[in-house]
Write an enzyme that holds these catalytic residues in place. Structure first.
Site, short mmCIF file in Angstrom:
data_model
loop_
_atom_site.label_atom_id
_atom_site.label_comp_id
_atom_site.label_asym_id
_atom_site.label_seq_id
_atom_site.Cartn_x
_atom_site.Cartn_y
_atom_site.Cartn_z
N ALA A 195 -35.22 -45.18 34.58
CA ALA A 195 -34.82 -45.32 35.99
C ALA A 195 -34.17 -44.06 36.54
O ALA A 195 -34.21 -43.81 37.75
CB ALA A 195 -33.88 -46.52 36.14
N GLY A 196 -33.55 -43.27 35.68
CA GLY A 196 -32.98 -42.00 36.14
C GLY A 196 -34.06 -41.07 36.65
O GLY A 196 -33.94 -40.48 37.73
N HIS A 197 -35.14 -40.93 35.88
CA HIS A 197 -36.27 -40.12 36.34
C HIS A 197 -36.87 -40.72 37.62
O HIS A 197 -37.22 -39.99 38.55
CB HIS A 197 -37.37 -40.08 35.27
CG HIS A 197 -36.96 -39.42 33.99
ND1 HIS A 197 -36.72 -40.14 32.84
CD2 HIS A 197 -36.76 -38.12 33.68
CE1 HIS A 197 -36.40 -39.29 31.87
NE2 HIS A 197 -36.40 -38.07 32.35
N GLN A 201 -37.57 -25.36 23.70
CA GLN A 201 -36.16 -25.65 23.96
C GLN A 201 -35.51 -26.49 22.87
O GLN A 201 -34.35 -26.87 22.97
CB GLN A 201 -35.98 -26.33 25.32
CG GLN A 201 -36.53 -27.74 25.43
CD GLN A 201 -36.55 -28.23 26.87
OE1 GLN A 201 -37.30 -27.74 27.70
NE2 GLN A 201 -35.69 -29.19 27.18
N GLN A 261 -27.55 -27.43 32.44
CA GLN A 261 -28.93 -27.03 32.73
C GLN A 261 -29.14 -26.80 34.22
O GLN A 261 -29.76 -25.81 34.63
CB GLN A 261 -29.90 -28.11 32.24
CG GLN A 261 -31.34 -27.89 32.65
CD GLN A 261 -32.24 -28.99 32.13
OE1 GLN A 261 -32.67 -28.96 31.00
NE2 GLN A 261 -32.52 -29.99 32.97
N LEU A 271 -28.23 -43.09 31.56
CA LEU A 271 -29.62 -43.25 31.13
C LEU A 271 -30.10 -41.97 30.46
O LEU A 271 -29.85 -40.86 30.91
CB LEU A 271 -30.50 -43.57 32.33
CG LEU A 271 -30.33 -44.97 32.93
CD1 LEU A 271 -31.25 -45.14 34.13
CD2 LEU A 271 -30.64 -46.04 31.89
N SER A 304 -33.59 -40.63 27.72
CA SER A 304 -34.75 -40.97 26.90
C SER A 304 -34.33 -41.18 25.46
O SER A 304 -34.97 -41.94 24.72
CB SER A 304 -35.79 -39.84 26.99
OG SER A 304 -36.19 -39.65 28.33
#
Length: 284
Positions: A35-37, A61, A153, A184, A186
């Site tokens: 949901a964050g994305h 990375q 970032q 949230l 991944s």
């Protein structure tokens, strides 16, 4: 919504849209979307005519190859979510497509990239800048969207855009949390049900520290967070830094700057989780 896997097809598709005067939003992701994305994509859809979402687990990375191997890859589910969010294009290239040869470019934005994540994950931000700069050159977006959970970032990408001749706007979007407060990520999919409960102590401690900070010194607040995490079952603190939100440099007193953020990284089992909280002010 189109699924595109080659740079040539992406550029051809976008050239026609750009020539038609369409604004283009870009949401770079490594997949395993949540949901964050989705919140980033929905904002991009609201602010642009066309939205490109990249789904690419970027190997340059990762300084821990085991972490790279374990990173979840769920393109089918990601595509279904992105379609419901209104994305126009999903760009899901192979590693060979993005890196036909080794990328030897070096990006250095000291002191932004030498503290916190830069200290504990050497080479990480160079890899981030490699892939993000490539995406900017491929897509030539009007705006690009990044979550504030990856606070350092975001600051480094803003600096890259200032120093490199990219003609685009960087849009930072607020952290999205579960109802119980967990940020949230991944990586949350790698947590067991017990670890998921343990991880809640991270955000709970940060929220409590904001109240604590109103009547205590910065040093006392930092110690409060460090002690709470040390006492929490199943958690191991890697670092907690209280920094100037613009320079990312540590601050010693609340009066040192108008914008103060606490940035934390904690291991829950083998899963490395990051979070942050604002203590004072807003970005300059």
């Amino acid at each position: 919504m189109k699924l595109i896997q080659t740079i040539k097809e992406l550029r051809t598709e976008l050239e026609g849209l750009r020539n038609a005067g369409k604004s283009i939003g870009l949401v770079p992701t490594m997949g395993a979307l949540h949901a964050g994305h989705a919140s980033l994509v929905k904002r991009a859809v609201a602010e642009n005519d066309v939205v490109v979402v990249s789904v690419f687990v970027n190997p340059t990375q990762f300084n821990d190859q085991n972490d790279l191997l374990k990173y979840p890859r769920t393109l089918e589910a990601d595509s279904a979510l992105l379609e419901t969010c209104g994305a126009s294009i999903v760009f899901a290239p192979s590693v060979e497509e993005i890196y036909p040869e080794q990328d030897t470019r070096q990006f250095s934005y000291a002191p932004l990239d030498t503290v916190m994540e830069g200290k504990f994950r050497p080479g990480h931000f160079n890899g981030v800048c490699q892939i993000v700069s490539k995406l900017f050159l491929m897509v030539e977006p009007t705006r690009a969207y990044f979550g504030e959970k990856d606070f350092q970032q975001l600051a480094i990408i803003r600096e890259m855009v200032r120093k490199y001749p990219f003609n685009l706007q960087i849009v930072g979007c607020p952290i999205v949390r579960e109802e119980d407060g967990l940020a949230l990520s991944s990586r949350n999919t790698r947590l067991s049900s017990e670890q998921r409960k343990q991880a809640l102590q991270i955000s709970a401690t940060l929220f409590a520290s904001v109240e604590f900070s109103k009547n205590h010194s910065l040093a006392e607040t930092k110690a409060f967070v460090e002690n709470k995490i040390a006492e929490a079952e199943g958690l191991r603190l890697e670092y907690f830094e209280v920094v100037d939100g613009n320079t990312l440099q540590s601050v010693a007193q609340w009066e040192d700057t108008d914008y103060i953020v606490g940035c934390i990284t904690v291991f829950c089992g083998e899963v490395r989780l990051i979070d942050n909280i604002k203590y004072r002010g807003v970005q300059a």
